[in-house]
Motif scaffolding. Structure first.
Motif, PDB file in Angstrom:
ATOM      1  N   THR A 163       7.719  16.074  -0.596  1.00  0.00           N
ATOM      2  CA  THR A 163       7.101  14.819  -1.023  1.00  0.00           C
ATOM      3  C   THR A 163       7.007  13.852   0.147  1.00  0.00           C
ATOM      4  OG1 THR A 163       7.996  15.201  -3.238  1.00  0.00           O
ATOM      5  CG2 THR A 163       7.213  12.979  -2.736  1.00  0.00           C
ATOM      6  N   GLN A 164       8.073  13.758   0.936  1.00  0.00           N
ATOM      7  CA  GLN A 164       8.034  12.872   2.094  1.00  0.00           C
ATOM      8  C   GLN A 164       6.974  13.328   3.101  1.00  0.00           C
ATOM      9  OE1 GLN A 164      11.681  11.564   3.924  1.00  0.00           O
ATOM     10  NE2 GLN A 164      12.796  11.881   2.011  1.00  0.00           N
ATOM     11  N   ASP A 165       6.874  14.635   3.323  1.00  0.00           N
ATOM     12  CA  ASP A 165       5.858  15.142   4.252  1.00  0.00           C
ATOM     13  C   ASP A 165       4.452  14.774   3.783  1.00  0.00           C
ATOM     14  OD1 ASP A 165       7.880  16.235   5.803  1.00  0.00           O
ATOM     15  OD2 ASP A 165       7.508  18.311   5.145  1.00  0.00           O
ATOM     16  N   ALA A 166       4.208  14.883   2.490  1.00  0.00           N
ATOM     17  CA  ALA A 166       2.893  14.530   1.944  1.00  0.00           C
ATOM     18  C   ALA A 166       2.625  13.035   2.102  1.00  0.00           C
ATOM     19  CB  ALA A 166       2.804  14.944   0.478  1.00  0.00           C
ATOM     20  N   LEU A 167       3.658  12.226   1.927  1.00  0.00           N
ATOM     21  CA  LEU A 167       3.497  10.785   2.121  1.00  0.00           C
ATOM     22  C   LEU A 167       3.276  10.448   3.593  1.00  0.00           C
ATOM     23  CD1 LEU A 167       6.195   9.649  -0.435  1.00  0.00           C
ATOM     24  CD2 LEU A 167       3.739   9.120  -0.573  1.00  0.00           C
ATOM     25  N   TRP A 168       3.953  11.161   4.487  1.00  0.00           N
ATOM     26  CA  TRP A 168       3.730  10.948   5.919  1.00  0.00           C
ATOM     27  C   TRP A 168       2.299  11.314   6.302  1.00  0.00           C
ATOM     28  CZ3 TRP A 168       5.652   7.817   9.138  1.00  0.00           C
ATOM     29  CH2 TRP A 168       6.990   7.460   9.104  1.00  0.00           C
ATOM     30  N   ALA A 169       1.744  12.333   5.676  1.00  0.00           N
ATOM     31  CA  ALA A 169       0.358  12.711   5.961  1.00  0.00           C
ATOM     32  C   ALA A 169      -0.588  11.561   5.614  1.00  0.00           C
ATOM     33  CB  ALA A 169      -0.022  13.976   5.198  1.00  0.00           C
ATOM     34  N   ILE A 170      -0.290  10.861   4.541  1.00  0.00           N
ATOM     35  CA  ILE A 170      -1.098   9.690   4.166  1.00  0.00           C
ATOM     36  C   ILE A 170      -0.917   8.590   5.204  1.00  0.00           C
ATOM     37  CG2 ILE A 170      -1.403   7.860   2.449  1.00  0.00           C
ATOM     38  CD1 ILE A 170      -0.532   9.987   0.326  1.00  0.00           C
ATOM     39  N   ALA A 171       0.342   8.344   5.592  1.00  0.00           N
ATOM     40  CA  ALA A 171       0.610   7.293   6.586  1.00  0.00           C
ATOM     41  C   ALA A 171      -0.117   7.596   7.889  1.00  0.00           C
ATOM     42  CB  ALA A 171       2.118   7.172   6.817  1.00  0.00           C
ATOM     43  N   GLU A 172      -0.099   8.856   8.310  1.00  0.00           N
ATOM     44  CA  GLU A 172      -0.743   9.230   9.561  1.00  0.00           C
ATOM     45  C   GLU A 172      -2.266   9.139   9.474  1.00  0.00           C
ATOM     46  OE1 GLU A 172       1.010  13.051  10.265  1.00  0.00           O
ATOM     47  OE2 GLU A 172       2.925  12.165  10.850  1.00  0.00           O
ATOM     48  N   ALA A 173      -2.807   9.245   8.289  1.00  0.00           N
ATOM     49  CA  ALA A 173      -4.253   9.162   8.107  1.00  0.00           C
ATOM     50  C   ALA A 173      -4.738   7.710   7.994  1.00  0.00           C
ATOM     51  CB  ALA A 173      -4.673   9.935   6.864  1.00  0.00           C
ATOM     52  N   TYR A 174      -3.812   6.778   7.876  1.00  0.00           N
ATOM     53  CA  TYR A 174      -4.185   5.366   7.696  1.00  0.00           C
ATOM     54  C   TYR A 174      -5.186   4.955   8.764  1.00  0.00           C
ATOM     55  CZ  TYR A 174      -3.905   0.331   7.396  1.00  0.00           C
ATOM     56  OH  TYR A 174      -4.226  -0.986   7.274  1.00  0.00           O
ATOM     57  N   PRO A 175      -6.222   4.273   8.409  1.00  0.00           N
ATOM     58  CA  PRO A 175      -6.600   3.721   7.102  1.00  0.00           C
ATOM     59  C   PRO A 175      -7.545   4.633   6.326  1.00  0.00           C
ATOM     60  CG  PRO A 175      -8.027   2.773   8.754  1.00  0.00           C
ATOM     61  CD  PRO A 175      -7.105   3.742   9.464  1.00  0.00           C
ATOM     62  N   ASN A 176      -7.550   5.899   6.665  1.00  0.00           N
ATOM     63  CA  ASN A 176      -8.517   6.833   6.076  1.00  0.00           C
ATOM     64  C   ASN A 176      -7.871   7.862   5.155  1.00  0.00           C
ATOM     65  OD1 ASN A 176     -10.732   5.682   7.568  1.00  0.00           O
ATOM     66  ND2 ASN A 176      -9.845   6.655   9.381  1.00  0.00           N
TER      67      ASN A 176
END
Length: 104
Positions: free
Chosen positions: A38-51
């Motif tokens: 779950t944390q890895d998936a959330l980090w993927a979102i953070a790294e994609a910011y703002p996209n």
């Protein structure tokens, strides 16, 4: 100091808070009770910011579902069992090779 694992409701609330944070461009904070998947998936979102794409968000929600239903932990246990089995097989093969070399 926490004396028990967070409840499913607490995990959902923590997830929603962290999801909001990463969608706003902040990182994943520690001690959320969320598992590595779950944390890895959330980090993927953070790294994609703002996209952050809807697919990344859906993957994070799926990872949380896997934590809640135990499938993430079960997959991890299977991976660890396989890793140990493979390690033992490699060790046995090395031991067999050494035994053959010593006899030859």
């Amino acid at each position: 100091m926490r004396h028990s694992d967070p409840s499913d409701d607490e995990l959902r609330a923590n997830f929603d808070e962290v999801l909001s944070d990463v969608l706003a461009g902040r990182g994943v904070h520690t001690a959320t009770g969320l598992d590595d998947d779950t944390q890895d998936a959330l980090w993927a979102i953070a790294e994609a910011y703002p996209n952050a794409t809807p697919e990344l968000i859906a993957a994070a929600r799926q990872a949380l579902a896997g934590q809640l239903d135990g499938s993430n932990a079960e997959r991890w246990r299977e991976e660890m069992d396989n890793w140990f089995d493979e390690r033992e097989e490699r060790k046995a093969a090395r031991d067999q090779q050494q035994g053959s070399a010593e006899q030859g």
